[in-house]
Enzyme design. Structure first.
Site, PDB file in Angstrom:
ATOM      1  N   LYS A 107       0.812  -1.214   0.000  1.00 28.96           N
ATOM      2  CA  LYS A 107       0.000   0.000   0.000  1.00 28.96           C
ATOM      3  C   LYS A 107       0.847   1.267   0.000  1.00 28.96           C
ATOM      4  CE  LYS A 107      -4.175  -2.034   1.970  1.00 28.96           C
ATOM      5  NZ  LYS A 107      -3.763  -3.419   2.302  1.00 28.96           N
TER       6      LYS A 107
HETATM    7  C1  LIG Z   1      -4.485  -4.557   1.729  1.00 31.11           C
HETATM    8  C2  LIG Z   1      -3.747  -5.853   1.713  1.00 31.11           C
HETATM    9  C3  LIG Z   1      -4.136  -6.922   0.862  1.00 31.11           C
HETATM   10  C4  LIG Z   1      -5.380  -6.858   0.014  1.00 31.11           C
HETATM   11  O1  LIG Z   1      -5.242  -5.977  -1.076  1.00 31.11           O
HETATM   12  P1  LIG Z   1      -6.531  -5.509  -1.906  1.00 31.11           P
HETATM   13  O2  LIG Z   1      -6.026  -4.522  -2.886  1.00 31.11           O
HETATM   14  O3  LIG Z   1      -7.475  -4.910  -0.899  1.00 31.11           O
HETATM   15  O4  LIG Z   1      -7.109  -6.723  -2.546  1.00 31.11           O
HETATM   16  C5  LIG Z   1      -3.351  -8.058   0.833  1.00 31.11           C
HETATM   17  N1  LIG Z   1      -2.257  -8.173   1.616  1.00 31.11           N
HETATM   18  C6  LIG Z   1      -1.860  -7.181   2.462  1.00 31.11           C
HETATM   19  C7  LIG Z   1      -0.674  -7.395   3.305  1.00 31.11           C
HETATM   20  C8  LIG Z   1      -2.581  -5.993   2.535  1.00 31.11           C
HETATM   21  O5  LIG Z   1      -2.186  -5.029   3.378  1.00 31.11           O
END
Ligand SMILES: *Cc1c(COP(=O)(O)O)cnc(C)c1O
Length: 431
Positions: A107
């Site tokens: 993210k």
């Molecule tokens: C947010 C997150 C996900 C999921 O990602 P999406 O884009 O919501 O499908 C998977 N793994 C981790 C570690 C995350 O922080």
């Protein structure tokens, strides 16, 4: 470029509007009106480009109409001050490590890009934008760190008191500057309700500019396409078909991959790897989309019962279940299977998976044939889930990276509020 709403009940808007508002006025998600692709020769030479050079080429396709080239270049290089390497795990399975950013999760890519794009649009005005983010742990840290010190923006992170781990809490409560952590006496759902109510409360929106920074925002979602192109560039097995597996919750990450494919990226198959929250897995099998409350698992960033980006997938494929099911294969795993995989891969390959990446890895083992090579997205560093991972591989076997240790040293500063909307509203107005 204009952005239309997946609900198609409001007018298309420009990028600045889409980024500052987050959601379309009819409650839909924004989609770019065109997806410009690359010529095949771009992919012949892509291995000569660095991650940042690739990202800039992709960014021009999305944002080139709206941001001057020089500013966009600076924005890309400033946001992506870390690498996303492809690392071998098994002879035909590779990990795209997305955890080399400041908060050790994928993210960081979207959050850092969005912060800088928002700031670019604000520079020309003296508007102040307030970013509200509800978090159960990971999103808050990526957004807070992505926006830290960015002029014209204040971030309010709402998190449930006593319900996030110390490591996670330290990543957004120790920053200070333009980041305020609000410790809500309630659950994650209460935090999310407070944020949603704030966006729809008229008098508040007349006084303050409010926006969200989750993956519904195009500026957080689209940049995630960058690293799919990098995965292709770094893959040394271009004679084989490429399969990419994505641990999925709200499906922003996977949807960005589908955009990359639409732009010409040679991916033969995507895999959506789920935990027990298998709503999309069921949709792929039955063509019925049946959202329900999420259940708690050890891959908790994927505990989502009604994935927000599913609307974008439907729109991208004109609601065709058969087209969607052809591009995406679904797998789902229980906590027991996730733990077993972490242990096995640690013992046999000396590679430490986090619980989310473990779902991605496992689905490749199940799916791949000899003509294919697989890359899974390792979405977070295993040390972000130390307790879970150490319970599997043994205490002391998950070293704490320096970046996480630094956060733990900082002093916690938060403001406690109750979960009533009126308290939150008067707090915002008093700022
Ligand atoms: C947010 C997150 C996900 C999921 O990602 P999406 O884009 O919501 O499908 C998977 N793994 C981790 C570690 C995350 O922080």
């Amino acid at each position: 470029m204009r952005y239309y709403s997946t609900n198609k009940k409001s007018n298309p808007e420009n990028l600045k509007y889409a980024v500052t508002k987050g959601l379309a006025s009819d409650g839909g998600l924004f989609m770019p009106e065109r997806i410009d692709g690359f010529e095949p020769k771009f992919f012949k030479n892509i291995h000569r480009l660095s991650f940042q050079e690739i990202a800039f080429e992709v960014a021009k396709k999305f944002f080139g109409d709206d941001v001057e080239e020089k500013a966009l270049n600076e924005l890309v290089y400033d946001a992506l001050n870390f690498d996303c390497p492809v690392v071998p795990v098994q002879k035909n399975i590779f990990s795209l490590e997305l955890f080399h950013g400041p908060t050790l999760a994928f993210k960081d890519v979207g959050a850092r890009f969005m912060a800088r794009l928002l700031s670019y649009f604000l520079e020309k005005s003296d508007e102040m934008v307030n970013v509200l983010v509800a978090t159960s742990g990971d999103t808050g840290s990526a957004v807070a760190n992505g926006f830290l010190g960015v002029p014209g923006i204040h971030v309010y992170v709402l998190y449930p008191k006593g319900k996030v781990s110390k490591i996670q809490e330290s990543q957004f409560t120790t920053l200070g500057k333009n980041i305020t952590a609000l410790e809500v006496d309630g659950t994650f759902d209460d935090c999310q309700r407070l944020v949603k109510s704030a966006f729809s409360e008229k008098s508040l929106n007349e006084k303050l500019t409010l926006t969200s920074a989750n993956s519904i925002n195009v500026a957080r979602f689209l940049p995630q396409a960058f690293y799919y192109f990098n995965a292709y560039a770094r893959n040394g097995h271009k004679d084989k078909e490429l399969v990419i597996s994505v641990p999925s919750g709200n499906f922003g990450n996977l949807t960005a991959g589908l955009f990359a494919k639409r732009m010409g990226l040679p991916v033969s198959q995507f895999i959506a790897a789920n935990n027990e929250n298998d709503i999309v897995y069921n949709y792929l099998k039955t063509a019925r989309y049946e959202p329900r409350s999420s259940v708690q698992t050890i891959a908790n960033a994927m505990d989502v019962g009604d994935p927000s980006n599913f609307a974008r997938i439907l729109d991208l494929y004109a609601n065709s279940h058969s087209a969607i099911a052809a591009d995406i294969k679904g797998y789902r795993y229980s906590d027991e299977q996730i733990k077993e995989t972490i242990k096995r891969v640690y013992d046999q390959c000396s590679y430490l998976l986090d619980p989310h990446g473990a779902c991605g890895y496992q689905s490749l083992e199940a799916y791949l044939n000899d003509k294919q090579v697989g890359i899974f997205l390792e979405t977070a560093h295993p040390a972000k889930f130390t307790e879970t991972v150490e319970a599997v591989v043994g205490a002391g076997n998950v070293p704490l990276p320096d970046k996480l240790a630094e956060f733990m040293k900082g002093e916690k500063k938060s403001i406690e509020i109750d979960s009533a909307f009126d308290s939150f509203k008067s707090f915002l107005l008093s700022q």
